[in-house]
Design an enzyme around this catalytic site. Structure first.
Site, mmCIF file in Angstrom:
data_model
loop_
_atom_site.group_PDB
_atom_site.id
_atom_site.type_symbol
_atom_site.label_atom_id
_atom_site.label_comp_id
_atom_site.label_asym_id
_atom_site.label_seq_id
_atom_site.Cartn_x
_atom_site.Cartn_y
_atom_site.Cartn_z
ATOM 1 N N ARG A 211 -17.644 -19.992 6.229
ATOM 2 C CA ARG A 211 -17.196 -18.600 6.038
ATOM 3 C C ARG A 211 -17.071 -17.972 7.432
ATOM 4 O O ARG A 211 -18.013 -18.048 8.228
ATOM 5 C CB ARG A 211 -18.182 -17.811 5.163
ATOM 6 C CG ARG A 211 -18.193 -18.294 3.707
ATOM 7 C CD ARG A 211 -18.904 -17.333 2.788
ATOM 8 N NE ARG A 211 -18.094 -16.177 2.474
ATOM 9 C CZ ARG A 211 -18.573 -15.099 1.838
ATOM 10 N NH1 ARG A 211 -19.844 -15.032 1.479
ATOM 11 N NH2 ARG A 211 -17.783 -14.085 1.566
ATOM 12 N N ASP B 137 -21.855 -7.669 8.395
ATOM 13 C CA ASP B 137 -21.594 -9.094 8.643
ATOM 14 C C ASP B 137 -21.309 -9.382 10.115
ATOM 15 O O ASP B 137 -21.516 -10.491 10.588
ATOM 16 C CB ASP B 137 -20.427 -9.580 7.780
ATOM 17 C CG ASP B 137 -20.869 -9.665 6.330
ATOM 18 O OD1 ASP B 137 -20.824 -8.633 5.635
ATOM 19 O OD2 ASP B 137 -21.323 -10.743 5.917
ATOM 20 N N ARG C 175 -25.176 -16.118 -0.383
ATOM 21 C CA ARG C 175 -24.263 -15.147 0.247
ATOM 22 C C ARG C 175 -25.054 -14.063 0.942
ATOM 23 O O ARG C 175 -26.263 -13.933 0.739
ATOM 24 C CB ARG C 175 -23.345 -14.552 -0.801
ATOM 25 C CG ARG C 175 -24.128 -13.993 -1.956
ATOM 26 C CD ARG C 175 -23.289 -13.452 -3.040
ATOM 27 N NE ARG C 175 -22.791 -14.445 -3.956
ATOM 28 C CZ ARG C 175 -22.077 -14.113 -5.050
ATOM 29 N NH1 ARG C 175 -21.770 -12.864 -5.266
ATOM 30 N NH2 ARG C 175 -21.663 -15.014 -5.880
ATOM 31 N N GLY C 176 -24.337 -13.278 1.757
ATOM 32 C CA GLY C 176 -25.017 -12.290 2.585
ATOM 33 C C GLY C 176 -25.244 -12.895 3.961
ATOM 34 O O GLY C 176 -25.667 -14.064 4.082
ATOM 35 N N ALA C 177 -24.958 -12.114 5.016
ATOM 36 C CA ALA C 177 -24.930 -12.661 6.376
ATOM 37 C C ALA C 177 -26.230 -13.377 6.781
ATOM 38 O O ALA C 177 -26.193 -14.556 7.180
ATOM 39 C CB ALA C 177 -24.571 -11.541 7.347
ATOM 40 N N GLN D 77 -20.930 -7.835 -6.484
ATOM 41 C CA GLN D 77 -22.292 -8.027 -5.960
ATOM 42 C C GLN D 77 -23.198 -6.841 -6.288
ATOM 43 O O GLN D 77 -24.403 -6.997 -6.475
ATOM 44 C CB GLN D 77 -22.263 -8.215 -4.430
ATOM 45 C CG GLN D 77 -21.718 -9.546 -3.971
ATOM 46 C CD GLN D 77 -20.227 -9.513 -3.716
ATOM 47 O OE1 GLN D 77 -19.502 -8.697 -4.281
ATOM 48 N NE2 GLN D 77 -19.740 -10.403 -2.873
ATOM 49 N N ASN E 156 -18.136 -5.308 7.067
ATOM 50 C CA ASN E 156 -19.004 -5.480 5.898
ATOM 51 C C ASN E 156 -18.082 -5.663 4.686
ATOM 52 O O ASN E 156 -16.849 -5.636 4.806
ATOM 53 C CB ASN E 156 -19.950 -4.286 5.748
ATOM 54 C CG ASN E 156 -21.051 -4.549 4.727
ATOM 55 O OD1 ASN E 156 -21.701 -5.581 4.759
ATOM 56 N ND2 ASN E 156 -21.257 -3.637 3.794
ATOM 57 N N LYS E 157 -18.687 -5.818 3.536
ATOM 58 C CA LYS E 157 -17.926 -6.081 2.312
ATOM 59 C C LYS E 157 -16.754 -5.128 2.131
ATOM 60 O O LYS E 157 -16.874 -3.932 2.398
ATOM 61 C CB LYS E 157 -18.888 -5.977 1.123
ATOM 62 C CG LYS E 157 -18.290 -6.195 -0.243
ATOM 63 C CD LYS E 157 -17.495 -7.489 -0.364
ATOM 64 C CE LYS E 157 -18.290 -8.710 0.028
ATOM 65 N NZ LYS E 157 -17.432 -9.917 0.185
HETATM 66 O O1 MRU Z 1 -19.269 -11.921 0.415
HETATM 67 P P1 MRU Z 1 -20.735 -11.685 0.513
HETATM 68 O O2 MRU Z 1 -21.399 -11.464 -0.819
HETATM 69 O O3 MRU Z 1 -21.442 -12.744 1.324
HETATM 70 O O4 MRU Z 1 -20.846 -10.330 1.321
HETATM 71 C C1 MRU Z 1 -22.108 -9.779 1.598
HETATM 72 C C2 MRU Z 1 -22.009 -8.517 2.354
HETATM 73 O O5 MRU Z 1 -20.951 -8.037 2.691
HETATM 74 C C3 MRU Z 1 -23.296 -7.895 2.768
HETATM 75 O O6 MRU Z 1 -23.209 -6.503 2.679
HETATM 76 C C4 MRU Z 1 -23.571 -8.288 4.222
HETATM 77 O O7 MRU Z 1 -23.541 -9.673 4.353
HETATM 78 C C5 MRU Z 1 -24.841 -7.753 4.705
HETATM 79 S S1 MRU Z 1 -26.169 -8.699 4.053
HETATM 80 C C6 MRU Z 1 -27.670 -8.156 4.483
#
Ligand code: MRU
Length: 352
Positions: free
Chosen positions: A95, A241, A52-54, A200, A251-252
């Site tokens: 996603r 994201d 996970r994470g962009a 997270q 973002n989240k």
């Molecule tokens: O749902 P996730 O855990 O993939 O979400 C992650 C986030 O929102 C992060 O803050 C975002 O991807 C930036 S990662 C460097």
């Protein structure tokens, strides 16, 4: 634990012709890896948040497409590219919000279409995906250096979700800024929102900062206003994201609320993201697709139901922070400030 240089965690790797992912659904209590040898399982690992994470899902999708290329048998180049496109579409659908995913897949598809021989395409896809992993770490280090300049020598920094080594190929975006500041000798105390519903902040950010020896205190998401009111918070730094042309930033879920609270307390609000996170096809954040996830992520914690049976729940995985709440965006090409429509357009034109 699998680590790269300087103690960085390695969440996405290529080993023995397979993708090896650190299983983030098991952290922090179990540190274990999943091995994947085909693109469908890669898409599934992205969807189920093993990775996970962009930037991390972008790198994983690139390796997934390389696997698709390696496994595809077709009667000629055109048929091969058609099959590869099916895998590309499947990976992009895993996603919807993080643009890094389609950015990575499109970069590989463009490369594939530029090569005449199928055997050469197959090798080029693997080489390019591995290059993207190395590039991502270098990008995060550059972003870290630019961002570290914004932090006082001793400071309290808030963050939301995980934008660390785990969310990238290594080092991190928002946490990369903090890591770079610490490497420069600054004293950074981090306050991490737990980040409901998937936690997270509690499970990933707190774990990786503790592994790196960086002081971290976890708060529940509803404590940030009280924390800013009672403690000196020097800034908030989050990842992203997808960033629209005007600076609106997905973002989240919970990032928007945190930005509103930061603005009220006059706390600078920084976004750290590579230029691959900008989506210049969107004028503003209204067009950013927001992933809706299973409502049981809200009503259950680690599989345990906490609410009345069958209660309705809303579960958008991301929100969009309006550009006017963002003090600056930290990229690998420098720090940009409002008005973002001009500064984003200029930075996207800058060659590396
Ligand atoms: O749902 P996730 O855990 O993939 O979400 C992650 C986030 O929102 C992060 O803050 C975002 O991807 C930036 S990662 C460097």
């Amino acid at each position: 634990m699998s680590q790269r240089e300087n103690g960085n965690i390695e969440p996405v790797a290529w080993a023995n012709g397979c993708i090896r992912l650190l299983d983030q659904t098991k952290l922090p209590h179990q540190v274990c890896w999943v091995e994947i040898d085909n693109w469908r399982d890669t898409a599934s690992a992205i969807r189920t948040m093993i990775v996970r994470g962009a930037p991390a899902i972008g790198c994983t999708a690139a390796l997934g497409l390389a696997l698709a290329g390696r496994c595809t048998i077709a009667p000629g180049r055109d048929a091969f590219l058609d099959k590869l496109q099916v895998a590309a579409d499947g990976l992009c659908e895993a996603r919807p919000t993080a643009v890094n995913l389609s950015w990575a897949v499109n970069r590989l598809m463009t490369l594939a279409r530029s090569i005449a021989e199928v055997t050469e395409i197959k090798q080029a896809l693997i080489d390019e995906a591995l290059k993207m992993i190395d590039e991502d770490i270098q990008i995060n280090r550059k972003m870290g250096k630019f961002g570290a300049e914004l932090l006082p020598d001793t400071c309290n920094v808030m963050t939301h979700c995980n934008a660390g080594a785990l969310a990238t190929a290594g080092f991190g975006t928002a946490l990369g800024v903090i890591r770079a500041a610490v490497e420069e000798g600054k004293h950074v105390n981090v306050f991490a929102d737990e980040t409901r519903p998937r936690l997270q902040g509690l499970k990933l950010t707190a774990w990786e900062l503790m592994e790196s020896g960086i002081p971290v205190t976890v708060i529940t998401d509803n404590m940030s206003a009280a924390l800013m009111h009672t403690n000196r918070i020097d800034c908030v730094i989050v990842g992203a994201d997808r960033i629209a042309s005007n600076g609106d930033t997905a973002n989240k879920i919970g990032t928007y609320g945190l930005a509103v609270i930061a603005a009220h307390h006059k706390v600078p609000f920084y976004v750290a993201a590579p230029v691959s996170t900008f989506d210049s096809s969107l004028a503003n954040g209204l067009g950013i697709p927001i992933e809706q996830r299973d409502p049981t992520e809200v009503t259950h914690v680690d599989g345990l139901s906490l609410g009345p049976q069958n209660v309705a729940a809303w579960n958008p995985a991301f929100d969009v922070t309006p550009a006017e709440l963002i003090t600056a965006i930290i990229t690998e090409r420098g720090v940009i400030r409002p008005p973002f429509t001009g500064s984003i357009a200029s930075i996207l034109k800058v060659a590396e």
